[in-house]
Write a protein that holds these residues in place. Sequence first.
Motif, PDB file in Angstrom:
ATOM      1  N   TYR A   1       0.830  -1.205   0.000  1.00  0.00           N
ATOM      2  CA  TYR A   1       0.000   0.000   0.000  1.00  0.00           C
ATOM      3  C   TYR A   1       0.866   1.256   0.000  1.00  0.00           C
ATOM      4  O   TYR A   1       0.591   2.213  -0.747  1.00  0.00           O
ATOM      5  N   LEU A   2       1.912   1.269   0.814  1.00  0.00           N
ATOM      6  CA  LEU A   2       2.788   2.444   0.864  1.00  0.00           C
ATOM      7  C   LEU A   2       3.466   2.675  -0.485  1.00  0.00           C
ATOM      8  O   LEU A   2       3.591   3.808  -0.949  1.00  0.00           O
ATOM      9  N   VAL A   3       3.915   1.597  -1.102  1.00  0.00           N
ATOM     10  CA  VAL A   3       4.562   1.724  -2.412  1.00  0.00           C
ATOM     11  C   VAL A   3       3.578   2.282  -3.428  1.00  0.00           C
ATOM     12  O   VAL A   3       3.928   3.110  -4.276  1.00  0.00           O
ATOM     13  N   ARG A   4       2.314   1.848  -3.328  1.00  0.00           N
ATOM     14  CA  ARG A   4       1.305   2.310  -4.299  1.00  0.00           C
ATOM     15  C   ARG A   4       0.983   3.790  -4.126  1.00  0.00           C
ATOM     16  O   ARG A   4       0.866   4.525  -5.100  1.00  0.00           O
ATOM     17  N   ILE A   5       0.833   4.241  -2.887  1.00  0.00           N
ATOM     18  CA  ILE A   5       0.430   5.640  -2.701  1.00  0.00           C
ATOM     19  C   ILE A   5       1.598   6.604  -2.909  1.00  0.00           C
ATOM     20  O   ILE A   5       1.376   7.786  -3.149  1.00  0.00           O
ATOM     21  N   HIS A   6       2.818   6.107  -2.805  1.00  0.00           N
ATOM     22  CA  HIS A   6       3.985   6.943  -3.082  1.00  0.00           C
ATOM     23  C   HIS A   6       4.549   6.505  -4.434  1.00  0.00           C
ATOM     24  O   HIS A   6       5.457   5.683  -4.518  1.00  0.00           O
ATOM     25  N   ARG A   7       4.026   7.058  -5.481  1.00  0.00           N
ATOM     26  CA  ARG A   7       4.335   6.588  -6.832  1.00  0.00           C
ATOM     27  C   ARG A   7       5.646   7.159  -7.383  1.00  0.00           C
ATOM     28  O   ARG A   7       6.070   6.780  -8.467  1.00  0.00           O
ATOM     29  N   GLU A   8       6.245   8.103  -6.660  1.00  0.00           N
ATOM     30  CA  GLU A   8       7.465   8.690  -7.190  1.00  0.00           C
ATOM     31  C   GLU A   8       8.584   7.643  -7.251  1.00  0.00           C
ATOM     32  O   GLU A   8       8.531   6.610  -6.592  1.00  0.00           O
ATOM     33  N   LYS A   9       9.587   7.933  -8.032  1.00  0.00           N
ATOM     34  CA  LYS A   9      10.678   6.995  -8.283  1.00  0.00           C
ATOM     35  C   LYS A   9      11.386   6.603  -6.980  1.00  0.00           C
ATOM     36  O   LYS A   9      11.627   7.440  -6.114  1.00  0.00           O
ATOM     37  N   ASN A  10      11.703   5.321  -6.869  1.00  0.00           N
ATOM     38  CA  ASN A  10      12.432   4.767  -5.725  1.00  0.00           C
ATOM     39  C   ASN A  10      11.670   4.896  -4.398  1.00  0.00           C
ATOM     40  O   ASN A  10      12.280   4.897  -3.324  1.00  0.00           O
ATOM     41  N   ALA A  11      10.334   4.993  -4.478  1.00  0.00           N
ATOM     42  CA  ALA A  11       9.545   5.100  -3.248  1.00  0.00           C
ATOM     43  C   ALA A  11       9.717   3.855  -2.382  1.00  0.00           C
ATOM     44  O   ALA A  11       9.744   3.935  -1.146  1.00  0.00           O
ATOM     45  N   TRP A  12       9.842   2.699  -3.023  1.00  0.00           N
ATOM     46  CA  TRP A  12       9.953   1.454  -2.265  1.00  0.00           C
ATOM     47  C   TRP A  12      11.214   1.428  -1.403  1.00  0.00           C
ATOM     48  O   TRP A  12      11.251   0.789  -0.349  1.00  0.00           O
ATOM     49  N   LYS A  13      12.264   2.150  -1.840  1.00  0.00           N
ATOM     50  CA  LYS A  13      13.492   2.197  -1.043  1.00  0.00           C
ATOM     51  C   LYS A  13      13.246   2.943   0.269  1.00  0.00           C
ATOM     52  O   LYS A  13      13.735   2.529   1.334  1.00  0.00           O
ATOM     53  N   ARG A  14      12.494   4.038   0.196  1.00  0.00           N
ATOM     54  CA  ARG A  14      12.187   4.792   1.418  1.00  0.00           C
ATOM     55  C   ARG A  14      11.304   3.962   2.352  1.00  0.00           C
ATOM     56  O   ARG A  14      11.421   4.055   3.576  1.00  0.00           O
ATOM     57  N   VAL A  15      10.424   3.155   1.759  1.00  0.00           N
ATOM     58  CA  VAL A  15       9.580   2.269   2.565  1.00  0.00           C
ATOM     59  C   VAL A  15      10.441   1.222   3.273  1.00  0.00           C
ATOM     60  O   VAL A  15      10.226   0.909   4.452  1.00  0.00           O
ATOM     61  N   LEU A  16      11.445   0.696   2.566  1.00  0.00           N
ATOM     62  CA  LEU A  16      12.345  -0.277   3.179  1.00  0.00           C
ATOM     63  C   LEU A  16      13.139   0.343   4.321  1.00  0.00           C
ATOM     64  O   LEU A  16      13.406  -0.314   5.338  1.00  0.00           O
ATOM     65  N   VAL A  17      13.527   1.596   4.168  1.00  0.00           N
ATOM     66  CA  VAL A  17      14.230   2.297   5.253  1.00  0.00           C
ATOM     67  C   VAL A  17      13.340   2.382   6.485  1.00  0.00           C
ATOM     68  O   VAL A  17      13.785   2.190   7.626  1.00  0.00           O
ATOM     69  N   LEU A  18      12.052   2.639   6.258  1.00  0.00           N
ATOM     70  CA  LEU A  18      11.080   2.712   7.350  1.00  0.00           C
ATOM     71  C   LEU A  18      11.005   1.371   8.082  1.00  0.00           C
ATOM     72  O   LEU A  18      11.022   1.322   9.323  1.00  0.00           O
ATOM     73  N   PHE A  19      10.942   0.288   7.330  1.00  0.00           N
ATOM     74  CA  PHE A  19      10.882  -1.040   7.936  1.00  0.00           C
ATOM     75  C   PHE A  19      12.187  -1.368   8.655  1.00  0.00           C
ATOM     76  O   PHE A  19      12.177  -2.027   9.712  1.00  0.00           O
ATOM     77  N   ALA A  20      13.320  -0.940   8.104  1.00  0.00           N
ATOM     78  CA  ALA A  20      14.609  -1.186   8.753  1.00  0.00           C
ATOM     79  C   ALA A  20      14.671  -0.482  10.105  1.00  0.00           C
ATOM     80  O   ALA A  20      15.158  -1.038  11.101  1.00  0.00           O
ATOM     81  N   LEU A  21      14.171   0.743  10.151  1.00  0.00           N
ATOM     82  CA  LEU A  21      14.131   1.486  11.411  1.00  0.00           C
ATOM     83  C   LEU A  21      13.241   0.774  12.430  1.00  0.00           C
ATOM     84  O   LEU A  21      13.566   0.718  13.629  1.00  0.00           O
ATOM     85  N   LEU A  22      12.134   0.200  11.944  1.00  0.00           N
ATOM     86  CA  LEU A  22      11.243  -0.544  12.836  1.00  0.00           C
ATOM     87  C   LEU A  22      11.963  -1.740  13.441  1.00  0.00           C
ATOM     88  O   LEU A  22      11.851  -2.014  14.637  1.00  0.00           O
ATOM     89  N   VAL A  23      12.715  -2.467  12.625  1.00  0.00           N
ATOM     90  CA  VAL A  23      13.467  -3.632  13.110  1.00  0.00           C
ATOM     91  C   VAL A  23      14.473  -3.211  14.175  1.00  0.00           C
ATOM     92  O   VAL A  23      14.640  -3.886  15.205  1.00  0.00           O
ATOM     93  N   VAL A  24      15.142  -2.083  13.950  1.00  0.00           N
ATOM     94  CA  VAL A  24      16.114  -1.568  14.917  1.00  0.00           C
ATOM     95  C   VAL A  24      15.442  -1.282  16.255  1.00  0.00           C
ATOM     96  O   VAL A  24      16.013  -1.536  17.328  1.00  0.00           O
ATOM     97  N   LEU A  25      14.208  -0.782  16.223  1.00  0.00           N
ATOM     98  CA  LEU A  25      13.482  -0.474  17.459  1.00  0.00           C
ATOM     99  C   LEU A  25      12.954  -1.734  18.137  1.00  0.00           C
ATOM    100  O   LEU A  25      12.861  -1.798  19.369  1.00  0.00           O
ATOM    101  N   ILE A  26      12.600  -2.747  17.342  1.00  0.00           N
ATOM    102  CA  ILE A  26      12.017  -3.973  17.901  1.00  0.00           C
ATOM    103  C   ILE A  26      13.014  -4.705  18.791  1.00  0.00           C
ATOM    104  O   ILE A  26      12.638  -5.252  19.841  1.00  0.00           O
ATOM    105  N   ILE A  27      14.278  -4.706  18.413  1.00  0.00           N
ATOM    106  CA  ILE A  27      15.288  -5.490  19.146  1.00  0.00           C
ATOM    107  C   ILE A  27      15.395  -5.054  20.615  1.00  0.00           C
ATOM    108  O   ILE A  27      15.246  -5.885  21.522  1.00  0.00           O
TER     109      ILE A  27
END
Length: 679
Positions: free
Chosen positions: A451-477
Amino acid sequence: MREMTIQKKINKIPGISWILMWFLTGLVIALMVLGMSMSGSHSLTNSLQFGEVRDIRDVANIPVAVGENNKNNVGYSESRGVGISLMGDGWKWNYLYLYIDSMDADSIQCKLTFQTDDGTVAYTMLAAMEKGMNRIALPGIKFSGILIEIEQPETCSLNIANVQVREKDKIEVSEKDILSAFTAFAIYSLISFALYVVVKRKKTNLYAPIEILQKVYIAVADAFLWVPKRFSARVRTRLRTLLLMFWMAYTMMAANYGFYQGIKYYKYNLVICLIIVFLIAILLIEKKLEQVLWKKQIVFCWFITSVLMCMSEFFFAKRFTMTGYAFLLLFGFLYLIWNNMEDQKIFLGDIMRALRGLLYLAVVYCLIFRTYHEIGGYAGPTWNPNVFAMFLTPVLIAELTELAKAVRRKEKGKILLLLLEISVCVVCNLLADSRIGLLTMGIGFVIFFLYLVRIHREKNAWKRVLVLFALLVVLIIPMYGALKWGFTNLPPNIGREVVYPSDDLKFSEDGVLLVQAAEEESIVEKIVYAPEVTKVLSKRNLYWTGYIREMNFLGHDFAPRIWGAKRTSHNGILASSYVYGVLIAVPYLFLYLNGIWESFRKMYHNSKGEMASFFVFGSMVVIFGFMMVENVERPFLATEWILLYLLLGILFPSEETGVCKKEVADGKIPSGLSHRTGV
């Protein structure tokens, strides 16, 4: 062009779903007639007379070994015996079926000892068993336990995959039974076709009952038009949020302390919950109501399901009474008021705030009162780890929805706060160690990523989404370590540890006994009773078969006796079909499927705008997952039940660009009729 092609395909789906719904209804009737023919039943209330059957649920996937050479085997038995408990009242059993999956001998000689509840030996016999399904005829004796002692050979090992005792022998399907089923489907087809012709020719308005209900809702709501004048919009929002939080917390505690299941208390719980629904509804009123067009399959499924509930209750009093009437009179009332709001997303915001607020309360409560133990999944503020997971996953969907909003608005501070809240949800779900909780949590994250990738249609949006998930993993530990330490140490040290009467720790499933046999199993039996299936489903397949054997057309009061006690089904379709009759199965299933479909369409079309549509779709998906394998269908009890039957309302209005405009133009509905479309 691609969007138009997709839209054309989407537009064909409602018509196909009506045909599928018609076919599945006929199939359910045909299968019931097949069972009635096989068992010789002619009763609508005792439709499948297969006799008493008990699947031994503690037998699946454990090797048994005897003899000096097998002492290293996990299932080594020095006594050369295997004890099997029927878990419940004794019954006069006539047949024992024992399936041996694998064996390192051609056959084994066994002594079978059948015992009553008090340990008295009721009967003993010798039996030779081979690999495969072993059918052993018994002299109609009453017993509640079996001791299987291997006498020959001296050394052997085997796997018992499943064991079943029966009052009557298994029944084979005959040509006569199949013909009866086909005849039933043919009669159903002719009757439904005749009704279709009559409705078409006489132009019967099937929507009339919905219109009448809406007029009743409007008449009642008119008496409360003073509410928006007395309370401001902000005050009404806060009151609705508090009522939702109280409702969810109250029902959670009612279940924890056993006040929900008992007949003595349920009527009081019902009254409290109905009052809460009514108060929430009138706090949604903004102005005088108008009728809203509800000509959609989801509405008809809701209406048919509710009517069938009411009809079944006419024949059989229910443990959880008045549910169908509550759907028609109270929830429908709330839906119409909600659909008349200028901005329907406001109430969705109330629901999400209630879920997020309850998460904070739950964590604080657990840190003070509920200790984490390594031996089983963590139940948190609930009585069972699976129940805790079913609370956490909808909360996670609400958090992810708010995160999508914050990302869209680039609110960095709120993004960090939401990531912390999400990490709490994830950690608690991991500690609960619920398979369905972890699976639905994963599905929620996948949907959110797409859903995030779809609503952020600009180029390389999925990379920013992956950064968001990476930050979440860092907080989960670190969150995992902190919460686990807190749940383990704080409650006992503070001295406020609470244990509920209904606490049900989920211990490891390792070490269940495996059984197999000497004649060929049917294809259905091979699938249903496969050891791998039994293990993965944690024996839910045995609950399901117990429910299916007791199905009828008119319903029952509560639940069947399985293993000597009334037990819930771990499946919403089976639970509803057992209580209200099998005819409810199809509209109930399609209520869910339409909920998923309608919420997906709203999310797909609103992908560039509001994020609330993701909350509705994500919630529908995970609740459907829970419904298939857990006890979601507990009226007015669980968070996921409350959430499901609240969120359905926003999906009821017909599309403004489709049926509404067309029917106004054709003169089929008045031009003043409201056709708001929700999120």
